[in-house]
Scaffold this motif. Structure first.
Motif, mmCIF file in Angstrom:
data_model
loop_
_atom_site.group_PDB
_atom_site.id
_atom_site.type_symbol
_atom_site.label_atom_id
_atom_site.label_comp_id
_atom_site.label_asym_id
_atom_site.label_seq_id
_atom_site.Cartn_x
_atom_site.Cartn_y
_atom_site.Cartn_z
ATOM 1 N N MET A 146 -17.983 16.030 6.651
ATOM 2 C CA MET A 146 -18.049 16.046 8.112
ATOM 3 C C MET A 146 -18.611 17.407 8.520
ATOM 4 S SD MET A 146 -17.824 15.290 11.247
ATOM 5 C CE MET A 146 -16.932 13.786 11.641
ATOM 6 N N PRO A 147 -19.896 17.464 8.917
ATOM 7 C CA PRO A 147 -20.480 18.758 9.285
ATOM 8 C C PRO A 147 -19.891 19.265 10.605
ATOM 9 C CG PRO A 147 -22.169 17.037 8.972
ATOM 10 C CD PRO A 147 -20.843 16.363 9.036
ATOM 11 N N GLY A 148 -20.120 20.538 10.893
ATOM 12 C CA GLY A 148 -19.759 21.106 12.194
ATOM 13 C C GLY A 148 -21.016 21.434 12.977
ATOM 14 N N LEU A 149 -20.862 21.713 14.254
ATOM 15 C CA LEU A 149 -21.989 22.144 15.080
ATOM 16 C C LEU A 149 -22.196 23.649 14.920
ATOM 17 C CD1 LEU A 149 -21.212 20.153 18.373
ATOM 18 C CD2 LEU A 149 -23.131 19.740 16.816
ATOM 19 N N PRO A 150 -23.434 24.142 15.096
ATOM 20 C CA PRO A 150 -23.664 25.591 15.025
ATOM 21 C C PRO A 150 -23.182 26.286 16.301
ATOM 22 C CG PRO A 150 -25.693 24.461 15.586
ATOM 23 C CD PRO A 150 -24.672 23.388 15.340
ATOM 24 N N ARG A 151 -23.250 27.599 16.309
ATOM 25 C CA ARG A 151 -22.790 28.386 17.460
ATOM 26 C C ARG A 151 -23.535 27.982 18.732
ATOM 27 N NH1 ARG A 151 -20.158 33.335 17.936
ATOM 28 N NH2 ARG A 151 -20.244 33.640 15.679
ATOM 29 N N ARG A 152 -24.838 27.716 18.604
ATOM 30 C CA ARG A 152 -25.640 27.292 19.752
ATOM 31 C C ARG A 152 -26.218 25.905 19.462
ATOM 32 N NH1 ARG A 152 -23.688 30.116 22.654
ATOM 33 N NH2 ARG A 152 -24.031 32.288 23.194
ATOM 34 N N PRO A 153 -25.467 24.842 19.705
ATOM 35 C CA PRO A 153 -25.962 23.504 19.379
ATOM 36 C C PRO A 153 -27.184 23.115 20.213
ATOM 37 C CG PRO A 153 -23.613 23.484 19.995
ATOM 38 C CD PRO A 153 -24.147 24.828 20.341
ATOM 39 N N SER A 154 -28.079 22.326 19.626
ATOM 40 C CA SER A 154 -29.241 21.811 20.360
ATOM 41 C C SER A 154 -28.810 21.065 21.617
ATOM 42 C CB SER A 154 -30.054 20.851 19.483
ATOM 43 O OG SER A 154 -30.422 21.468 18.286
ATOM 44 N N ILE A 205 0.848 -1.198 0.000
ATOM 45 C CA ILE A 205 0.000 0.000 0.000
ATOM 46 C C ILE A 205 0.879 1.242 0.000
ATOM 47 C CG2 ILE A 205 -1.604 1.347 1.438
ATOM 48 C CD1 ILE A 205 -2.714 -1.381 2.454
ATOM 49 N N ASP A 206 0.562 2.191 -0.875
ATOM 50 C CA ASP A 206 1.255 3.478 -0.867
ATOM 51 C C ASP A 206 0.630 4.313 0.254
ATOM 52 O OD1 ASP A 206 2.304 5.999 -1.256
ATOM 53 O OD2 ASP A 206 2.005 6.001 -3.437
ATOM 54 N N VAL A 207 1.405 4.569 1.306
ATOM 55 C CA VAL A 207 0.867 5.250 2.488
ATOM 56 C C VAL A 207 0.313 6.625 2.130
ATOM 57 C CG1 VAL A 207 1.458 6.087 4.805
ATOM 58 C CG2 VAL A 207 2.449 3.977 3.970
ATOM 59 N N ARG A 208 0.781 7.209 1.047
ATOM 60 C CA ARG A 208 0.273 8.515 0.609
ATOM 61 C C ARG A 208 -1.056 8.395 -0.106
ATOM 62 N NH1 ARG A 208 5.130 9.722 -3.232
ATOM 63 N NH2 ARG A 208 4.335 7.666 -3.844
ATOM 64 N N ARG A 209 -1.447 7.170 -0.410
ATOM 65 C CA ARG A 209 -2.665 6.990 -1.210
ATOM 66 C C ARG A 209 -3.695 6.100 -0.505
ATOM 67 N NH1 ARG A 209 1.184 6.953 -5.633
ATOM 68 N NH2 ARG A 209 0.927 8.886 -6.800
ATOM 69 N N VAL A 210 -3.764 6.230 0.817
ATOM 70 C CA VAL A 210 -4.843 5.557 1.554
ATOM 71 C C VAL A 210 -6.084 6.443 1.423
ATOM 72 C CG1 VAL A 210 -5.653 4.752 3.803
ATOM 73 C CG2 VAL A 210 -3.250 4.472 3.176
ATOM 74 N N VAL A 211 -7.146 5.939 0.785
ATOM 75 C CA VAL A 211 -8.336 6.773 0.539
ATOM 76 C C VAL A 211 -9.445 6.519 1.555
ATOM 77 C CG1 VAL A 211 -7.907 7.107 -1.925
ATOM 78 C CG2 VAL A 211 -9.198 5.092 -1.167
ATOM 79 N N TRP A 212 -9.263 5.510 2.389
ATOM 80 C CA TRP A 212 -10.286 5.175 3.389
ATOM 81 C C TRP A 212 -10.155 6.121 4.576
ATOM 82 C CZ3 TRP A 212 -14.529 2.512 3.002
ATOM 83 C CH2 TRP A 212 -15.215 2.096 4.146
ATOM 84 N N ARG A 213 -11.192 6.941 4.802
ATOM 85 C CA ARG A 213 -11.190 7.865 5.936
ATOM 86 C C ARG A 213 -11.901 7.219 7.123
ATOM 87 N NH1 ARG A 213 -10.741 13.379 4.930
ATOM 88 N NH2 ARG A 213 -12.662 13.917 6.024
ATOM 89 N N ARG A 214 -11.744 7.774 8.291
ATOM 90 C CA ARG A 214 -12.424 7.254 9.473
ATOM 91 C C ARG A 214 -13.794 7.933 9.622
ATOM 92 N NH1 ARG A 214 -7.164 5.809 10.379
ATOM 93 N NH2 ARG A 214 -6.879 4.190 11.953
ATOM 94 N N VAL A 215 -14.653 7.382 10.494
ATOM 95 C CA VAL A 215 -15.968 8.002 10.721
ATOM 96 C C VAL A 215 -16.334 8.023 12.198
ATOM 97 C CG1 VAL A 215 -16.945 7.353 8.456
ATOM 98 C CG2 VAL A 215 -17.313 5.854 10.430
ATOM 99 N N VAL A 216 -17.204 8.981 12.535
ATOM 100 C CA VAL A 216 -17.834 9.042 13.864
ATOM 101 C C VAL A 216 -19.215 9.665 13.650
ATOM 102 C CG1 VAL A 216 -16.836 11.312 14.420
ATOM 103 C CG2 VAL A 216 -17.529 9.788 16.278
ATOM 104 N N ASP A 217 -20.219 9.229 14.436
ATOM 105 C CA ASP A 217 -21.586 9.726 14.228
ATOM 106 C C ASP A 217 -21.819 10.997 15.047
ATOM 107 O OD1 ASP A 217 -24.153 9.885 13.275
ATOM 108 O OD2 ASP A 217 -24.997 8.557 14.807
ATOM 109 N N MET A 218 -21.103 12.035 14.675
ATOM 110 C CA MET A 218 -21.227 13.317 15.373
ATOM 111 C C MET A 218 -20.752 14.408 14.437
ATOM 112 S SD MET A 218 -22.402 14.459 18.136
ATOM 113 C CE MET A 218 -22.660 12.841 18.885
ATOM 114 N N ASN A 219 -21.299 15.622 14.594
ATOM 115 C CA ASN A 219 -20.780 16.769 13.844
ATOM 116 C C ASN A 219 -19.529 17.267 14.578
ATOM 117 O OD1 ASN A 219 -23.191 16.444 12.515
ATOM 118 N ND2 ASN A 219 -23.928 18.520 12.815
ATOM 119 N N ASP A 220 -18.358 17.072 13.997
ATOM 120 C CA ASP A 220 -17.117 17.396 14.707
ATOM 121 C C ASP A 220 -16.065 17.909 13.725
ATOM 122 O OD1 ASP A 220 -14.989 17.607 16.420
ATOM 123 O OD2 ASP A 220 -15.101 15.549 17.171
ATOM 124 N N ARG A 221 -16.117 19.216 13.474
ATOM 125 C CA ARG A 221 -15.246 19.790 12.431
ATOM 126 C C ARG A 221 -13.761 19.616 12.737
ATOM 127 N NH1 ARG A 221 -17.633 24.072 14.736
ATOM 128 N NH2 ARG A 221 -19.060 24.458 13.008
#
Length: 558
Positions: free
Chosen positions: A534-542, A158-174
């Protein structure tokens, strides 16, 4: 009189035991795997056993581009399903599961609202039956296996510069959009750049929603491309022997979840890809199962018709062999006024002129939906501030477009308020006038497919792609991926890539920032404009106002 909140209404619901809801659809108790008393998964063996039955009618609910005024697409989906059952039809609802990110951000949940909701509302909007956690875990397992493989000698080169698989989490975390991994010396592996998407943008989520069964799921998981070698050849998940264990983690998540509406009608809630970055439809397995068990199946596609409905038609229906009998496009007087230039604070003041001006957005969606060969009905989701003249302005406009608009008051009255809509939708579905076809053929080149959507659906002059992107698309065609549909990742707020451009803009271009190959899910993603996976949270998150009260009940979810 103060209106009750959605969560208050949901909490007062008189729910039936989930076995009773299963019985409505003819599912024996032994074929339900209960999660508590009010939700259950349906067994694969039962699903396998009903495949020889005829399909019911498929009804798609979509909407205009979302505005801060609110459209109520899920609310209308639920209200229409309840309305069909009220007029004596055997109907089932299919919607997506809610992501935690928007719940704690600004969008809120995904269970409907008012007296047109699916319950249990709190569980559906939080952990539910754990499907999203399973998707996150399966995705994370693959992420760990990739870096582990590189650490132990990188046998696959594997070319370490060409890993296309990103990680995930179920949260808005910019903060996680771009990160460095494997820092800290020899024991931790080889440092490289990485990043996180939100779980609903994971290819694993798309695969869960497009797979027909566990065998199909495992094959698709194995087909995912995770990296490239120095010679640019792809490394697949199956090369890392990840597909088997990932399937094990997703075994239960693959089974559709059965719940109920406030009026005790059956609803499948399964899968949850966003429509602005993924394909935005509930699972194929849930939709196909519902079609075997009910005469009418009401399903929704995410965000506006330019995203959710386009992907429902061009990706989900194409891949799963489905065809909708009728499409319901949801609009509100308030949203028309916002499209017509009225500020949110002034929406309570009557302005027929603003409604008429804002109808251009609705008109374009009607034209687009008709281009798929399916009859269109507009549901005007009623708000108490709407005036008769404003409602009539929408009806007149829709009639001028050769379609019909029906006022629906399900939010306030439940199924009693959606009888007229349900009656008309059933008539149109029964008339069998749909002549559904996707708007581009499988064998069209990938770049042309992107251009077709941008020109026909967004009414752009063109999609702008640099040579690097065009070369990338050509490479994928050479590798045998040219027949895949495309999945546009784009802002949901406008036909253009500028979220502030409401109405029906023309003369714009769609800049394509990057393209990603989802070889397992079976589509190519075109990332347009400034859209973030990956969305971010607004200024006043719910999240700031979500609490447990003194009685141990949740407050602040909506």
């Amino acid at each position: 009189m103060a209106h009750k909140t959605d969560i208050q209404i949901a909490r007062e619901a008189s729910k039936l035991k989930i076995q009773e809801i299963g019985a409505v659809l003819g599912i024996p108790p032994d074929d339900l795997l209960p999660y508590g008393h009010d939700k259950a998964k349906v067994s694969q063996s039962f699903i396998d056993g009903v495949q020889d039955r005829a399909n019911g009618k498929l009804i798609l609910v979509t909407a205009i581009n979302p505005t801060p005024a609110g459209e109520g697409k899920t609310t209308t989906t639920v209200g229409l399903g309840d309305g069909l059952n009220r007029i004596g039809k055997n109907a089932c609802i299919c919607i997506r599961e809610a992501s935690l990110g928007p719940n704690f951000g600004m969008k809120g949940g995904a269970a409907g609202g008012g007296y047109a909701q699916i319950v249990p509302m709190e569980e559906m909007n939080l952990h539910f039956t754990g499907d999203f956690h399973a998707v996150t875990s399966a995705h994370s397992l693959l992420s760990a296996l990739i870096d582990n493989h590189i650490y132990w000698g990188n046998e696959l080169d594997i070319d370490v510069r060409r890993v296309v698989w990103r990680r995930v989490v179920d949260m808005n975390d910019r903060a996680l959009r771009q990160i460095n991994v494997s820092l800290g010396g020899v024991a931790n592996g080889f440092p490289r750049e990485g990043g996180f998407d939100i779980t609903v943008a994971s290819e694993v989520m798309a695969i869960l929603c497009l797979s027909n069964d566990l065998n199909d799921l495992q094959k698709r998981l194995g087909d995912m491309i995770v990296a490239y070698r120095r010679d640019r050849t792809p490394v697949f998940a199956r090369d890392l022997k990840a597909d088997g264990a990932m399937t094990v983690l997703l075994k239960d998540a693959m089974q559709p979840n059965l719940v109920q509406t406030l009026e005790n009608n059956p609803a499948f809630v399964h899968g949850g890809p966003f429509a602005n970055i993924a394909h935005g439809c509930n699972s194929v397995i849930a939709t196909k199962t519902a079609l075997k068990l009910a005469d009418y199946v009401v399903t929704e596609a995410g965000f506006g018709a330019d995203l959710g409905a386009e992907k429902f038609m061009n990706i989900k229906c194409r891949k799963a062999g489905l065809a909708p009998s009728v499409v319901v496009c949801v609009a509100t007087v308030r949203a028309m006024k916002m499209n017509g230039g009225v500020a949110k604070a002034d929406l309570g003041t009557e302005s027929v002129e603003a409604v008429e001006k804002g109808c251009s957005n609705l008109g374009r969606h009607i034209e687009n939906l008709k281009s798929f060969g399916v009859p269109v009905v507009v549901a005007i989701n009623h708000f108490v501030t709407d005036t008769d003249a404003e409602v009539q302005a929408i009806k007149d406009f829709v009639a001028s477009m050769g379609a019909e608009a029906i006022l629906s008051r399900h939010w306030e009255l439940g199924s009693e308020g959606s009888e007229a809509l349900a009656t008309r939708v059933a008539e149109i579905a029964d008339a069998d006038t749909a002549n559904f076809a996707p708007i581009y053929p499988d064998d069209m080149p990938l770049a042309e497919k992107i251009q077709t959507i941008c020109k026909k659906i967004y009414r752009a002059d063109e999609a702008v792609m640099n040579q690097k992107i065009l070369n990338q698309l050509k490479d994928w065609e050479d590798q045998g991926y040219g027949n895949l549909p495309v999945c546009m990742a784009k802002t949901q707020y406008s036909f253009s890539t500028d979220p502030t451009q409401r109405g029906a803009p023309t003369g714009h271009t769609v800049p394509v920032r990057e393209v990603r190959l989802s070889a397992g899910a079976g589509f190519v993603v075109a990332v347009c404009g400034e859209i973030m996976t990956m969305p971010g949270l607004p200024r006043r998150p719910s999240a700031e106002t979500i609490i447990l009260n003194g009685d141990g009940q949740i407050e602040g979810l909506f």
